[in-house]
Scaffold this active site. Structure first.
Site, PDB file in Angstrom:
ATOM      1  CE  LYS A   1     -25.079 -60.201  -0.712  1.00  0.00           C
ATOM      2  NZ  LYS A   1     -25.560 -61.361   0.115  1.00  0.00           N
TER       3      LYS A   1
ATOM      4  CB  THR B   1     -22.006 -60.036  -4.715  1.00  0.00           C
ATOM      5  OG1 THR B   1     -21.738 -59.654  -6.056  1.00  0.00           O
ATOM      6  CG2 THR B   1     -22.701 -58.843  -4.046  1.00  0.00           C
ATOM      7  CG  ASP B   2     -17.907 -59.566  -8.319  1.00  0.00           C
ATOM      8  OD1 ASP B   2     -19.163 -59.596  -8.286  1.00  0.00           O
ATOM      9  OD2 ASP B   2     -17.260 -59.917  -9.331  1.00  0.00           O
ATOM     10  CD  GLU B   3     -23.562 -58.081  -9.252  1.00  0.00           C
ATOM     11  OE1 GLU B   3     -24.407 -57.186  -9.351  1.00  0.00           O
ATOM     12  OE2 GLU B   3     -23.735 -59.242  -9.684  1.00  0.00           O
TER      13      GLU B   3
HETATM   14  P1  NAD Z   1     -30.710 -67.518  -4.905  1.00  0.00           P
HETATM   15  O1  NAD Z   1     -31.561 -66.355  -5.267  1.00  0.00           O
HETATM   16  O2  NAD Z   1     -30.590 -68.677  -5.828  1.00  0.00           O
HETATM   17  O3  NAD Z   1     -31.196 -68.130  -3.501  1.00  0.00           O
HETATM   18  C1  NAD Z   1     -31.516 -67.316  -2.416  1.00  0.00           C
HETATM   19  C2  NAD Z   1     -32.145 -68.198  -1.337  1.00  0.00           C
HETATM   20  O4  NAD Z   1     -32.446 -67.344  -0.212  1.00  0.00           O
HETATM   21  C3  NAD Z   1     -33.478 -68.838  -1.762  1.00  0.00           C
HETATM   22  O5  NAD Z   1     -33.530 -70.175  -1.361  1.00  0.00           O
HETATM   23  C4  NAD Z   1     -34.521 -68.005  -1.032  1.00  0.00           C
HETATM   24  O6  NAD Z   1     -35.709 -68.720  -0.701  1.00  0.00           O
HETATM   25  C5  NAD Z   1     -33.766 -67.599   0.222  1.00  0.00           C
HETATM   26  N1  NAD Z   1     -34.332 -66.367   0.799  1.00  0.00           N
HETATM   27  C6  NAD Z   1     -34.631 -65.208   0.155  1.00  0.00           C
HETATM   28  N2  NAD Z   1     -35.178 -64.327   1.011  1.00  0.00           N
HETATM   29  C7  NAD Z   1     -35.195 -64.940   2.232  1.00  0.00           C
HETATM   30  C8  NAD Z   1     -35.632 -64.528   3.510  1.00  0.00           C
HETATM   31  N3  NAD Z   1     -36.158 -63.315   3.723  1.00  0.00           N
HETATM   32  N4  NAD Z   1     -35.487 -65.394   4.546  1.00  0.00           N
HETATM   33  C9  NAD Z   1     -34.954 -66.622   4.356  1.00  0.00           C
HETATM   34  N5  NAD Z   1     -34.545 -67.081   3.149  1.00  0.00           N
HETATM   35  C10 NAD Z   1     -34.659 -66.226   2.097  1.00  0.00           C
HETATM   36  O7  NAD Z   1     -29.276 -66.901  -4.569  1.00  0.00           O
HETATM   37  P2  NAD Z   1     -27.822 -67.505  -4.832  1.00  0.00           P
HETATM   38  O8  NAD Z   1     -27.423 -67.220  -6.218  1.00  0.00           O
HETATM   39  O9  NAD Z   1     -27.780 -68.891  -4.304  1.00  0.00           O
HETATM   40  O10 NAD Z   1     -26.945 -66.558  -3.894  1.00  0.00           O
HETATM   41  C11 NAD Z   1     -26.692 -66.895  -2.527  1.00  0.00           C
HETATM   42  C12 NAD Z   1     -25.858 -65.800  -1.891  1.00  0.00           C
HETATM   43  O11 NAD Z   1     -24.632 -65.660  -2.605  1.00  0.00           O
HETATM   44  C13 NAD Z   1     -26.529 -64.419  -1.917  1.00  0.00           C
HETATM   45  O12 NAD Z   1     -26.254 -63.798  -0.688  1.00  0.00           O
HETATM   46  C14 NAD Z   1     -25.831 -63.691  -3.052  1.00  0.00           C
HETATM   47  O13 NAD Z   1     -25.793 -62.304  -2.822  1.00  0.00           O
HETATM   48  C15 NAD Z   1     -24.448 -64.301  -2.989  1.00  0.00           C
HETATM   49  N6  NAD Z   1     -23.700 -64.343  -4.263  1.00  0.00           N
HETATM   50  C16 NAD Z   1     -24.279 -64.874  -5.380  1.00  0.00           C
HETATM   51  C17 NAD Z   1     -23.548 -64.939  -6.565  1.00  0.00           C
HETATM   52  C18 NAD Z   1     -24.130 -65.553  -7.816  1.00  0.00           C
HETATM   53  O14 NAD Z   1     -23.494 -65.503  -8.869  1.00  0.00           O
HETATM   54  N7  NAD Z   1     -25.289 -66.179  -7.771  1.00  0.00           N
HETATM   55  C19 NAD Z   1     -22.241 -64.455  -6.596  1.00  0.00           C
HETATM   56  C20 NAD Z   1     -21.681 -63.913  -5.436  1.00  0.00           C
HETATM   57  C21 NAD Z   1     -22.420 -63.872  -4.268  1.00  0.00           C
HETATM   58  P1  TYD Z   2     -26.736 -61.951 -14.415  1.00  0.00           P
HETATM   59  O1  TYD Z   2     -26.663 -63.419 -14.625  1.00  0.00           O
HETATM   60  O2  TYD Z   2     -28.068 -61.328 -14.137  1.00  0.00           O
HETATM   61  O3  TYD Z   2     -25.685 -61.588 -13.273  1.00  0.00           O
HETATM   62  P2  TYD Z   2     -25.168 -60.125 -12.754  1.00  0.00           P
HETATM   63  O4  TYD Z   2     -26.012 -59.066 -13.313  1.00  0.00           O
HETATM   64  O5  TYD Z   2     -25.343 -60.274 -11.276  1.00  0.00           O
HETATM   65  O6  TYD Z   2     -23.739 -60.049 -13.189  1.00  0.00           O
HETATM   66  O7  TYD Z   2     -26.160 -61.217 -15.698  1.00  0.00           O
HETATM   67  C1  TYD Z   2     -24.840 -61.484 -16.165  1.00  0.00           C
HETATM   68  C2  TYD Z   2     -24.566 -60.553 -17.338  1.00  0.00           C
HETATM   69  O8  TYD Z   2     -25.431 -60.912 -18.421  1.00  0.00           O
HETATM   70  C3  TYD Z   2     -24.858 -59.095 -17.034  1.00  0.00           C
HETATM   71  O9  TYD Z   2     -23.899 -58.279 -17.702  1.00  0.00           O
HETATM   72  C4  TYD Z   2     -26.230 -58.867 -17.636  1.00  0.00           C
HETATM   73  C5  TYD Z   2     -26.256 -59.825 -18.821  1.00  0.00           C
HETATM   74  N1  TYD Z   2     -27.591 -60.377 -19.169  1.00  0.00           N
HETATM   75  C6  TYD Z   2     -28.035 -60.322 -20.491  1.00  0.00           C
HETATM   76  O10 TYD Z   2     -27.350 -59.806 -21.388  1.00  0.00           O
HETATM   77  N2  TYD Z   2     -29.251 -60.874 -20.776  1.00  0.00           N
HETATM   78  C7  TYD Z   2     -30.039 -61.438 -19.842  1.00  0.00           C
HETATM   79  O11 TYD Z   2     -31.173 -61.893 -20.158  1.00  0.00           O
HETATM   80  C8  TYD Z   2     -29.557 -61.502 -18.479  1.00  0.00           C
HETATM   81  C9  TYD Z   2     -30.382 -62.131 -17.397  1.00  0.00           C
HETATM   82  C10 TYD Z   2     -28.318 -60.956 -18.195  1.00  0.00           C
END
Ligand code: NAD
Ligand code: TYD
Length: 351
Positions: free
Chosen positions: A158, A129-131
């Protein structure tokens, strides 16, 4: 080729599998997932019966189980999505983030080191992630050279996992690649994240909780564009490198919530005000990063990736998906989800 996809039952992993399992029948995709609250096997209905897809339940933090999977499938490629992924949950309870994101990644790296040795043609692709870069002020962008400065237990875990992946690349010559992506949106996203939470609450006439004054900025990328970027990096990336992925699509949270209300109103044939009146400013997230913005020049120049989806079309598609998939929405609104809403929002509304 055997491709081990960890976390393939979550949001991005299931979009990845739905996209690539049908396109590449010559590869076998093994979905290794612990099925936490964030997972849903309904996400995989389209690929579940395909001969080049297999599901294995298991926890990446359990090394014996990881070893079993490597022994059974001898994967040539690992695409590592599995993680605890929600910042607010990491604030309420960081332990699971340390276990899955750090120990789990470490276990996978150890398995690769032991099982792969010096074998050719192997790759560990780490999805991050960019975080990890922390927060930007009003201007500037994260590049691959930006120093790590994570703010939350999620982003710190991460960051730790990214460091481990890079260290295994340098120390053991493990073939690794890392991508750091901005906020994703699209179908199958668990409604703890901003966009699906707002859609679902608005449809139920519940408050739309905006943290602080809604001035924090995120860069939003459609999930298919992220999956295509990962596939591009896997196939064309230079080993050991990191590539940033972003949408060039910055929104202040409050403007994004207004936009969701407007598109939702068009799609449901009502007035935007019906949804906008639900917007409620609530207590801010501790350590809330102000702004994320990604410079993906390296990925674009070196590997030729470009996002295909505009935000206008992507957000409409996403909203339609939630409207048309009420059974999916109902399936995720379990007791566990209700407990999370109470835990995270009850004290914010008062605060
Ligand atoms: P998500 O929370 O929707 O899904 C995570 C999945 O991982 C689930 O299916 C869960 O069951 C599985 N999991 C969790 N713990 C586990 C374990 N101990 N063993 C095996 N499986 C396990 O997450 P997502 O949004 O699909 O994100 C996927 C990846 O992308 C993550 O690594 C996250 O850091 C990265 N990412 C997400 C975003 C975003 O905006 N969602 C952006 C950038 C990077
Ligand atoms: P989120 O979807 O949790 O992603 P991230 O924190 O990983 O960027 O949140 C996106 C943005 O929205 C973040 O600035 C927090 C804000 N947010 C709210 O204002 N209300 C909410 O209920 C949630 C879940 C997030």
């Amino acid at each position: 080729m055997n491709i081990l996809v960890t976390g393939g039952a979550g949001f991005i992993g299931s979009n990845f599998l739905n996209r690539f399992v049908p396109r590449f029948p010559e590869h076998k995709f093994i979905n290794f997932d612990a099925l936490t609250y964030a997972a849903n096997l309904m996400n995989l209905a389209k690929v579940a019966d395909r001969p080049n897809y297999a599901f294995e339940k298991g926890d990446i933090a359990d090394f014996d189980r990881v070893k079993e999977i490597f022994e059974k499938y001898d994967p040539e490629l690992v695409v590592h999505f599995a993680a605890e992924s929600h910042v607010d949950r990491s604030i309420v309870g960081p332990a699971a983030f340390i276990r899955t994101n750090i120990t789990g990644t470490f276990n996978l790296l150890e398995a690769c080191r032991h099982f792969w040795g010096k074998k050719e043609g192997r790759l560990f692709h780490h999805v991050s992630t960019d975080e990890v870069y922390g927060s930007l002020g009003a201007t500037g962008f994260f590049t691959e050279k930006t120093a790590y400065a994570p703010s939350s237990p999620y982003s710190a875990s991460k960051a730790a996992s990214d460091h481990l992946v890079r260290a295994y690349g340098r120390t053991y010559d493990l073939p690794v690649l890392i991508t750091n992506c901005s906020n994703n949106y699209g179908p199958y996203q668990f409604p703890e994240k901003l966009i699906p939470l707002m859609i679902i609450n608005a449809l139920e006439g519940k408050p739309l909780p905006v943290y602080g004054r809604g001035e924090n900025v995120r860069d939003w990328l459609y999930v298919d564009d992220h999956c295509d970027a990962i596939w591009t990096v896997i196939n064309k990336g230079r080993l050991g490198e990191t590539y940033n992925i972003g949408g060039n699509n910055e929104w202040r949270n409050i403007d994004l919530v207004h936009k969701i209300c407007e598109v939702l109103a068009e799609e449901t044939g009502t007035e935007p005000g019906e949804y906008k009146r639900l917007i409620t400013f609530v207590k801010d997230r501790p350590g809330h990063d102000l702004r994320y913005a990604i410079d993906s020049t390296k990925l674009k120049r070196e590997l030729g990736w470009q996002p295909q989806e505009t935000f206008e079309s992507g957000i409409r598609k996403t909203i339609r998906w939630y409207l048309e998939n009420q059974s999916w929405v109902e399936s995720v609104k379990s007791g566990d989800y209700r407990n999370w809403l109470a835990k995270n929002y009850d004290q914010r509304m008062i605060g």
